[in-house]
Design a protein around this motif. Structure first.
Motif, PDB file in Angstrom:
ATOM      1  N   TRP A 199      -8.719  -3.940  11.135  1.00  0.00           N
ATOM      2  CA  TRP A 199     -10.167  -3.669  11.083  1.00  0.00           C
ATOM      3  C   TRP A 199     -10.947  -4.917  10.742  1.00  0.00           C
ATOM      4  O   TRP A 199     -10.478  -5.809  10.047  1.00  0.00           O
ATOM      5  N   HIS A 232     -15.271   1.888   0.877  1.00  0.00           N
ATOM      6  CA  HIS A 232     -15.400   0.495   0.417  1.00  0.00           C
ATOM      7  C   HIS A 232     -15.161  -0.465   1.575  1.00  0.00           C
ATOM      8  O   HIS A 232     -14.567  -0.105   2.599  1.00  0.00           O
ATOM      9  N   THR A 234      -7.010   7.627   7.593  1.00  0.00           N
ATOM     10  CA  THR A 234      -8.038   6.721   7.059  1.00  0.00           C
ATOM     11  C   THR A 234      -9.317   6.889   7.875  1.00  0.00           C
ATOM     12  O   THR A 234      -9.271   6.890   9.115  1.00  0.00           O
ATOM     13  N   ARG A 292       3.415   7.922   1.233  1.00  0.00           N
ATOM     14  CA  ARG A 292       2.941   7.133   2.385  1.00  0.00           C
ATOM     15  C   ARG A 292       3.223   5.681   2.016  1.00  0.00           C
ATOM     16  O   ARG A 292       2.859   5.228   0.922  1.00  0.00           O
ATOM     17  N   LEU A 351      -3.350  -3.243   8.279  1.00  0.00           N
ATOM     18  CA  LEU A 351      -2.500  -2.349   7.479  1.00  0.00           C
ATOM     19  C   LEU A 351      -1.409  -1.793   8.389  1.00  0.00           C
ATOM     20  O   LEU A 351      -1.702  -1.232   9.450  1.00  0.00           O
ATOM     21  N   ARG A 395      -0.441  -4.326   3.536  1.00  0.00           N
ATOM     22  CA  ARG A 395      -1.672  -4.825   4.156  1.00  0.00           C
ATOM     23  C   ARG A 395      -1.721  -6.347   4.091  1.00  0.00           C
ATOM     24  O   ARG A 395      -1.438  -6.927   3.049  1.00  0.00           O
ATOM     25  N   ASP A 426     -13.289  -4.270   1.882  1.00  0.00           N
ATOM     26  CA  ASP A 426     -12.321  -4.963   1.029  1.00  0.00           C
ATOM     27  C   ASP A 426     -12.907  -6.212   0.362  1.00  0.00           C
ATOM     28  O   ASP A 426     -13.488  -7.080   1.039  1.00  0.00           O
ATOM     29  N   VAL A 470       0.896  -1.168   0.000  1.00  0.00           N
ATOM     30  CA  VAL A 470       0.000   0.000   0.000  1.00  0.00           C
ATOM     31  C   VAL A 470       0.929   1.210   0.000  1.00  0.00           C
ATOM     32  O   VAL A 470       1.335   1.712   1.047  1.00  0.00           O
ATOM     33  N   TRP A 489      -2.437   8.237  11.263  1.00  0.00           N
ATOM     34  CA  TRP A 489      -1.286   7.339  11.357  1.00  0.00           C
ATOM     35  C   TRP A 489      -0.039   8.089  11.818  1.00  0.00           C
ATOM     36  O   TRP A 489       0.210   9.217  11.395  1.00  0.00           O
ATOM     37  N   PRO A 495      -4.610   3.207  -3.308  1.00  0.00           N
ATOM     38  CA  PRO A 495      -5.585   2.145  -3.049  1.00  0.00           C
ATOM     39  C   PRO A 495      -6.530   2.553  -1.922  1.00  0.00           C
ATOM     40  O   PRO A 495      -6.095   3.070  -0.898  1.00  0.00           O
ATOM     41  N   GLY A 496      -7.796   2.320  -2.146  1.00  0.00           N
ATOM     42  CA  GLY A 496      -8.775   2.549  -1.080  1.00  0.00           C
ATOM     43  C   GLY A 496      -9.243   3.981  -0.944  1.00  0.00           C
ATOM     44  O   GLY A 496      -9.832   4.339   0.070  1.00  0.00           O
ATOM     45  N   ALA A 528      -9.372   5.705   2.455  1.00  0.00           N
ATOM     46  CA  ALA A 528      -8.028   6.280   2.616  1.00  0.00           C
ATOM     47  C   ALA A 528      -8.041   7.684   2.005  1.00  0.00           C
ATOM     48  O   ALA A 528      -8.489   7.857   0.873  1.00  0.00           O
ATOM     49  N   HIS A 579     -14.079   1.599   4.874  1.00  0.00           N
ATOM     50  CA  HIS A 579     -13.018   2.571   5.115  1.00  0.00           C
ATOM     51  C   HIS A 579     -12.731   3.376   3.861  1.00  0.00           C
ATOM     52  O   HIS A 579     -13.140   2.994   2.750  1.00  0.00           O
TER      53      HIS A 579
HETATM   54  C1  SIN Z   1      -7.095  -0.037   1.948  1.00  0.00           C
HETATM   55  O1  SIN Z   1      -8.150   0.195   1.400  1.00  0.00           O
HETATM   56  O2  SIN Z   1      -6.817  -1.144   2.366  1.00  0.00           O
HETATM   57  C2  SIN Z   1      -6.104   1.096   2.164  1.00  0.00           C
HETATM   58  C3  SIN Z   1      -6.411   1.822   3.402  1.00  0.00           C
HETATM   59  C4  SIN Z   1      -5.409   2.900   3.659  1.00  0.00           C
HETATM   60  O3  SIN Z   1      -4.451   3.041   2.908  1.00  0.00           O
HETATM   61  O4  SIN Z   1      -5.556   3.612   4.640  1.00  0.00           O
END
Ligand code: SIN
Length: 296
Positions: free
Chosen positions: A263, A118, A146, A281, A133, A285, A120, A103, A255, A113-114, A272, A270
């Motif tokens: 989670w 959503h 996040t 960053r 993560l 994960r 996962d 990630v 973070w 990503p994210g 991001a 979640h």
């Molecule tokens: C994810 O959707 O797994 C990424 C979450 C993140 O980067 O905080």
């Protein structure tokens, strides 16, 4: 005068806050807690594991700051909760740790990503139980938080007629949308046989707590079965808006370098936040396989 509507309060679930193996501080009254006093690179005793499982079911999102974790530690921690998932985009790759999904976002990333609400991989018949993560490097400018949403509370906050309407409905969760878009941006081919696509109940029960959960997400859910296309779009839009526009459902993880967040993928969503371009960053994960199909 009596109110003709139900006030929009998220019911506070009473929890046993008595933990002897670590300190726990909640991030909101409903969702998320920071845990200190455990070294996740060391084997955890049976008593520590039992307390961690209780905290996980109670808070759905656990944040562990100041951890020094190599990929082996990360995977070992995940395996305490089940078998590890290999992301469809990494299946068959020859990476040393395909269970650890990189990630990583930097100035060259076409997306992060994210970055959107959503849950996962709900396009799988049995989506992951949860994800861990580990963020090693946070953006030097700050940011990169996040958001998590409590899908128990999302269900609770629906009106009774809406709950009744959704009961018994199922929805399609399709990997094609998000994965094709990402593959295109990364110049990757579509995997042979396409992406997973499956049908899940719109309202499910958590397999361990038994509580009801609203189980649609804008990342993967494309269609409510049995409704016309316009009806399905309209209902999904209402439900997605309910999640995206209601801060009462959320907690926010800010973070610090070397933080791991775990989670429960069955009862949360979640998002991001990519607010740090062009800074970087960096993390990875691990996701834990679910054991049962989501059921009503
Ligand atoms: C994810 O959707 O797994 C990424 C979450 C993140 O980067 O905080």
């Amino acid at each position: 005068m009596a109110l003709d509507h139900k006030p929009d309060h998220v019911p506070v679930v009473e929890r046993n806050l008595d933990y002897t193996h670590f300190e726990l501080r909640s991030l909101s009254p409903h969702l998320g807690a920071e845990v200190r006093g455990l070294d996740l690179s060391q084997p955890l005793s049976a008593a520590q594991q039992a307390e961690l499982r209780r905290a996980f079911l109670d808070w759905s999102v656990l944040v562990f700051p100041e951890q020094q974790l190599a990929a082996e530690h990360h995977k070992a921690l995940g395996r305490l909760f089940g078998e590890l998932h290999v992301h469809p985009q990494l299946r068959g790759s020859d990476m040393k740790h395909p269970e650890v999904l990189p990630v990583v976002t930097n100035e060259n990333s076409p997306f992060t990503p994210g970055d959107g609400w959503h849950t996962d991989v709900t396009c799988d018949e049995i989506p992951p139980l949860g994800s861990m993560l580990y963020v090693r490097e946070t953006p030097s400018c700050g940011g990169g938080d996040t958001l998590f949403a409590d899908m128990y509370a999302a269900y609770e906050l629906l009106s009774d007629p809406m709950k009744e309407f959704l009961e018994g409905l199922t929805a399609i969760h399709d990997g094609a949308g998000p994965y094709n878009e990402q593959a295109e941006l990364l110049g990757l081919p579509t995997p042979e046989g396409g992406h997973p696509r499956t049908e899940h109940p719109v309202v499910i029960r958590h397999p361990e707590t038994g509580r009801k959960i609203l189980f649609v997400n804008s990342g993967f859910t494309t269609r409510i079965v049995g409704l016309s296309s316009a009806e399905s779009r309209g209902v999904l839009d209402i439900l997605f808006r309910h999640i995206e526009s209601n801060p009462k459902l959320w907690c926010r993880v800010s973070w610090q370098p070397n933080t791991l967040t775990f989670w429960d993928n069955r009862c949360t969503q979640h998002h991001a936040i990519w607010d740090y371009y062009p800074h970087a960053r960096i993390g990875g994960r691990v996701s834990i396989l679910g054991t049962t199909r989501p059921t009503a």
